[in-house]
Scaffold this motif. Structure first.
Motif, PDB file in Angstrom:
ATOM      1  N   VAL A   1       0.833  -1.211   0.000  1.00 37.13           N
ATOM      2  CA  VAL A   1       0.000   0.000   0.000  1.00 37.13           C
ATOM      3  C   VAL A   1       0.869   1.263   0.000  1.00 37.13           C
ATOM      4  CG1 VAL A   1      -1.710   1.304   1.329  1.00 37.13           C
ATOM      5  CG2 VAL A   1      -1.917  -1.173   1.120  1.00 37.13           C
TER       6      VAL A   1
ATOM      7  N   ASP B   1      10.267   3.043   6.903  1.00 36.68           N
ATOM      8  CA  ASP B   1       9.840   1.664   7.184  1.00 36.68           C
ATOM      9  C   ASP B   1      10.952   0.991   7.986  1.00 36.68           C
ATOM     10  OD1 ASP B   1       7.692  -0.473   5.499  1.00 36.68           O
ATOM     11  OD2 ASP B   1       9.232  -1.282   6.819  1.00 36.68           O
TER      12      ASP B   1
ATOM     13  N   THR C   1       0.686   3.954   6.472  1.00 37.52           N
ATOM     14  CA  THR C   1       0.274   2.653   5.909  1.00 37.52           C
ATOM     15  C   THR C   1       0.974   1.505   6.636  1.00 37.52           C
ATOM     16  OG1 THR C   1       2.020   2.292   4.254  1.00 37.52           O
ATOM     17  CG2 THR C   1       0.233   3.779   3.620  1.00 37.52           C
TER      18      THR C   1
ATOM     19  N   VAL D   1       0.162  -4.482  10.008  1.00 35.43           N
ATOM     20  CA  VAL D   1      -0.186  -5.777   9.424  1.00 35.43           C
ATOM     21  C   VAL D   1      -1.411  -5.632   8.541  1.00 35.43           C
ATOM     22  CG1 VAL D   1       0.831  -7.306  11.135  1.00 35.43           C
ATOM     23  CG2 VAL D   1      -1.434  -6.353  11.558  1.00 35.43           C
ATOM     24  N   ARG D   2      -1.511  -6.525   7.570  1.00 35.09           N
ATOM     25  CA  ARG D   2      -2.681  -6.530   6.699  1.00 35.09           C
ATOM     26  C   ARG D   2      -3.458  -7.824   6.886  1.00 35.09           C
ATOM     27  NH1 ARG D   2       1.195  -7.038   1.542  1.00 35.09           N
ATOM     28  NH2 ARG D   2       1.383  -9.274   1.393  1.00 35.09           N
TER      29      ARG D   2
ATOM     30  N   VAL E   1      -4.217   5.121   6.777  1.00 37.19           N
ATOM     31  CA  VAL E   1      -4.683   4.133   5.790  1.00 37.19           C
ATOM     32  C   VAL E   1      -4.720   2.734   6.413  1.00 37.19           C
ATOM     33  CG1 VAL E   1      -4.277   3.170   3.474  1.00 37.19           C
ATOM     34  CG2 VAL E   1      -3.623   5.527   3.956  1.00 37.19           C
TER      35      VAL E   1
ATOM     36  N   ASN F   1      -5.355  -0.528   8.513  1.00 36.95           N
ATOM     37  CA  ASN F   1      -6.661  -1.031   8.959  1.00 36.95           C
ATOM     38  C   ASN F   1      -6.658  -1.541  10.388  1.00 36.95           C
ATOM     39  OD1 ASN F   1      -8.638  -0.746   6.927  1.00 36.95           O
ATOM     40  ND2 ASN F   1      -7.583  -2.285   5.663  1.00 36.95           N
TER      41      ASN F   1
HETATM   42  N1  NAI Z   1      -7.674   1.811   4.223  1.00 36.71           N
HETATM   43  C1  NAI Z   1      -7.657   1.095   3.114  1.00 36.71           C
HETATM   44  O1  NAI Z   1      -8.479   1.317   2.222  1.00 36.71           O
HETATM   45  C2  NAI Z   1      -6.643   0.044   2.954  1.00 36.71           C
HETATM   46  C3  NAI Z   1      -5.840  -0.285   4.016  1.00 36.71           C
HETATM   47  N2  NAI Z   1      -4.921  -1.280   3.911  1.00 36.71           N
HETATM   48  C4  NAI Z   1      -4.130  -1.541   5.097  1.00 36.71           C
HETATM   49  O2  NAI Z   1      -2.845  -0.950   4.939  1.00 36.71           O
HETATM   50  C5  NAI Z   1      -1.924  -1.625   5.796  1.00 36.71           C
HETATM   51  C6  NAI Z   1      -0.669  -1.976   5.004  1.00 36.71           C
HETATM   52  O3  NAI Z   1      -0.969  -2.947   4.039  1.00 36.71           O
HETATM   53  P1  NAI Z   1       0.178  -3.526   3.084  1.00 36.71           P
HETATM   54  O4  NAI Z   1       1.010  -2.411   2.587  1.00 36.71           O
HETATM   55  O5  NAI Z   1      -0.489  -4.432   2.131  1.00 36.71           O
HETATM   56  O6  NAI Z   1       1.013  -4.375   4.117  1.00 36.71           O
HETATM   57  P2  NAI Z   1       2.551  -4.831   3.945  1.00 36.71           P
HETATM   58  O7  NAI Z   1       2.731  -5.955   4.885  1.00 36.71           O
HETATM   59  O8  NAI Z   1       2.851  -5.023   2.508  1.00 36.71           O
HETATM   60  O9  NAI Z   1       3.355  -3.557   4.439  1.00 36.71           O
HETATM   61  C7  NAI Z   1       3.327  -3.094   5.747  1.00 36.71           C
HETATM   62  C8  NAI Z   1       4.643  -2.414   5.992  1.00 36.71           C
HETATM   63  O10 NAI Z   1       4.597  -1.802   7.281  1.00 36.71           O
HETATM   64  C9  NAI Z   1       5.914  -1.895   7.800  1.00 36.71           C
HETATM   65  N3  NAI Z   1       5.893  -1.673   9.241  1.00 36.71           N
HETATM   66  C10 NAI Z   1       5.391  -2.486  10.194  1.00 36.71           C
HETATM   67  N4  NAI Z   1       5.582  -1.915  11.410  1.00 36.71           N
HETATM   68  C11 NAI Z   1       6.189  -0.734  11.199  1.00 36.71           C
HETATM   69  C12 NAI Z   1       6.638   0.319  12.039  1.00 36.71           C
HETATM   70  N5  NAI Z   1       6.466   0.267  13.363  1.00 36.71           N
HETATM   71  N6  NAI Z   1       7.233   1.377  11.470  1.00 36.71           N
HETATM   72  C13 NAI Z   1       7.413   1.441  10.140  1.00 36.71           C
HETATM   73  N7  NAI Z   1       7.006   0.488   9.295  1.00 36.71           N
HETATM   74  C14 NAI Z   1       6.411  -0.592   9.819  1.00 36.71           C
HETATM   75  C15 NAI Z   1       6.380  -3.271   7.398  1.00 36.71           C
HETATM   76  O11 NAI Z   1       7.789  -3.375   7.456  1.00 36.71           O
HETATM   77  C16 NAI Z   1       5.838  -3.367   5.986  1.00 36.71           C
HETATM   78  O12 NAI Z   1       6.776  -2.951   5.024  1.00 36.71           O
HETATM   79  C17 NAI Z   1      -2.661  -2.840   6.352  1.00 36.71           C
HETATM   80  O13 NAI Z   1      -3.137  -2.539   7.647  1.00 36.71           O
HETATM   81  C18 NAI Z   1      -3.827  -3.001   5.385  1.00 36.71           C
HETATM   82  O14 NAI Z   1      -4.908  -3.673   5.947  1.00 36.71           O
HETATM   83  C19 NAI Z   1      -4.733  -1.965   2.750  1.00 36.71           C
HETATM   84  C20 NAI Z   1      -5.486  -1.657   1.645  1.00 36.71           C
HETATM   85  C21 NAI Z   1      -6.528  -0.658   1.661  1.00 36.71           C
END
Ligand code: NAI
Ligand code: PYR
Length: 420
Positions: free
Chosen positions: A118, A139, A183, A186-187, A224, A226
């Motif tokens: 994201v 990140d 963003t 966890v997802r 963003v 969730n």
């Molecule tokens: N609001 C919306 O419409 C949407 C929200 N999401 C949400 O966005 C979030 C991210 O999704 P993805 O990018 O697919 O997950 P992803 O697993 O691909 O990326 C998450 C990133 O966050 C990083 N991270 C974790 N803890 C951290 C911290 N304390 N400081 C800095 N970075 C940290 C991780 O290293 C990882 O690179 C999820 O919660 C997902 O559910 C996803 C799609 C749409």
């Protein structure tokens, strides 16, 4: 730039010697360019265990001397600058007459926290649509971040003069942002709901929000991660910001999905199909069938069964598909990314350009539509430079108001279990 693009070079004594020579190259020491070079020399010299005295400059922060190999590696990521600027010092001295040091930060800086699917979709949309000329990414996953940074930088020749920076250990990289997009976190896994991610992602916000706002007191936060509505509420509490400056991406995405699916049914462009999804970004979202229109023709006026159980054309299915979109895409490719990236870029643009455009975003709805709870959920809002400028008083019918209140109750119940 916080990342050195070539770690291997840093093990190379010869290169370090060259850098020492450059360091001695007087005229650069007081310039902004020189500042980066000094930092790099300090780091690389420590790596090679040969301490070189550094010219005094109050702006240069010297890293504490790393002891283990791992710490040495980490210190490169923290402070080193672009190696190519170091080795071309002589060329620069012959090529340039410096008039004034460049301004360090753009007025439209956007920071993206999290370089996952994201986060990177947000960054890519922002850069390719010229939403901002400066993007910082943070990140904890240093390797992924570095890979993403290099990959993007190698495309800079095709971008409109964007500056991209990244850090895996210092949120200061985000300083002076106008928009901060969160963003990180966890997802959902297959069949997992957004609400199931709550406590894990709250902890992540707790670790960063107050630092982010202290580095960028003039920023608008767009959450963003969730479950986005509750996490926006949590971010608002942690930030100390006024409500207008903390926004959830909310149902801007669901609304876009809704318009696309309607457009498929009518075989006209999504931009010409007007309709809103409000409430929770998730399973209890509310389709405002009473307002769906094309060129001012309200579909419910011409077809009263629209969106009801008695509808032989089964328009209700459109909303079901909106809800199921994320589950379906996650099942197919593991995550959703492009649409949310585009949606967030559009929100950022509305803020940075002070456009007063209306978007469905997550905001505090206490007192609106008969909701008594202190909850965040999406309503159409006017966005400008200071975030949410107005909320639209949408005319909802009885059924829509009932569903919105149910959505608010679900979110309030989850939020009440939180310890912030
Ligand atoms: N609001 C919306 O419409 C949407 C929200 N999401 C949400 O966005 C979030 C991210 O999704 P993805 O990018 O697919 O997950 P992803 O697993 O691909 O990326 C998450 C990133 O966050 C990083 N991270 C974790 N803890 C951290 C911290 N304390 N400081 C800095 N970075 C940290 C991780 O290293 C990882 O690179 C999820 O919660 C997902 O559910 C996803 C799609 C749409
Ligand atoms: C994952 C998610 O929240 C979405 O794509 O709607």
């Amino acid at each position: 730039m916080d990342f050195d693009n070539n770690d291997d070079e840093c093990e190379n004594n010869e290169l370090c010697c060259r850098r020492k020579v450059n360091l001695d190259n007087g005229p650069y020491l007081n310039s902004k360019l020189g500042k980066g070079i000094i930092k790099e020399v300090v780091v690389n010299c420590l790596i090679n265990d040969s301490v070189i005295p550094v010219a005094s400059s109050e702006k240069v922060q010297q890293p504490s001397q790393p002891s283990t190999k791992a710490e040495k590696k980490k210190s490169i990521q923290k402070v080193s600058s672009d190696s190519s600027s170091t080795v071309s010092m002589e060329v620069k001295s012959k090529l340039f007459v410096e008039v004034v040091a460049p301004v360090e930060s753009a007025l439209n800086k956007v920071s993206v926290i999290g370089c996952g699917a994201v986060g990177m979709a947000c960054v890519f949309s922002i850069l390719t649509q010229n939403v901002s000329s400066e993007v910082a990414i943070f990140d904890l996953n240093a390797d992924k971040l570095k890979g993403e940074l290099m990959d993007l930088q190698h495309g800079s020749a095709f971008l409109k003069s964007a500056k991209i920076s990244a850090s895996s250990d210092d949120l200061k990289i985000t300083a002076n942002s106008r928009v901060i997009i969160i963003t990180a976190g966890v997802r959902q896994k297959e069949n997992e709901s957004r609400l199931e991610l709550l406590q894990r992602n709250v902890e992540i916000l707790r670790s960063m929000v107050s630092k982010l706002v202290s580095y960028s007191p003039n920023a608008v936060l767009i959450v963003v991660s969730n479950p986005v509505d509750i996490l926006t509420y949590v971010s608002w509490k942690l930030s100390g910001f006024p409500q207008n400056k903390v926004i959830g991406s909310g149902t801007n995405l669901d609304t876009s999905r809704f318009r696309f699916l309607i457009s498929e049914k009518l075989n006209i462009a999504p931009e010409s199909c007007h309709g809103w999804i409000i409430g929770e970004h998730g399973d209890s979202s509310v389709p405002v069938w009473s307002g769906v229109n094309v060129a001012g023709v309200t579909l419910k006026d011409v077809y009263p069964a629209l969106g009801t159980d008695n509808d032989k054309e089964n328009w209700k299915e459109v909303h079901k598909n909106v809800i199921n979109s994320a589950y379906k895409i996650i099942q197919l490719k593991g995550y959703t990314s492009w649409a949310i990236g585009l949606s967030v870029a559009d929100l950022s643009l509305a803020i940075l350009r002070n456009s007063q455009k209306v978007h469905a975003v997550s905001t505090n709805v206490k007192g609106l539509h008969g909701i008594d709870d202190d909850v965040y959920l999406s309503l159409p809002c006017v966005l400008g430079e200071n975030g949410i400028v107005k909320t639209i008083k949408q005319e909802l019918n009885e059924e829509e108001t009932k569903q919105l209140k149910i959505s608010a109750k679900i979110l309030a119940e989850h939020a009440s279990q939180l310890k912030i």
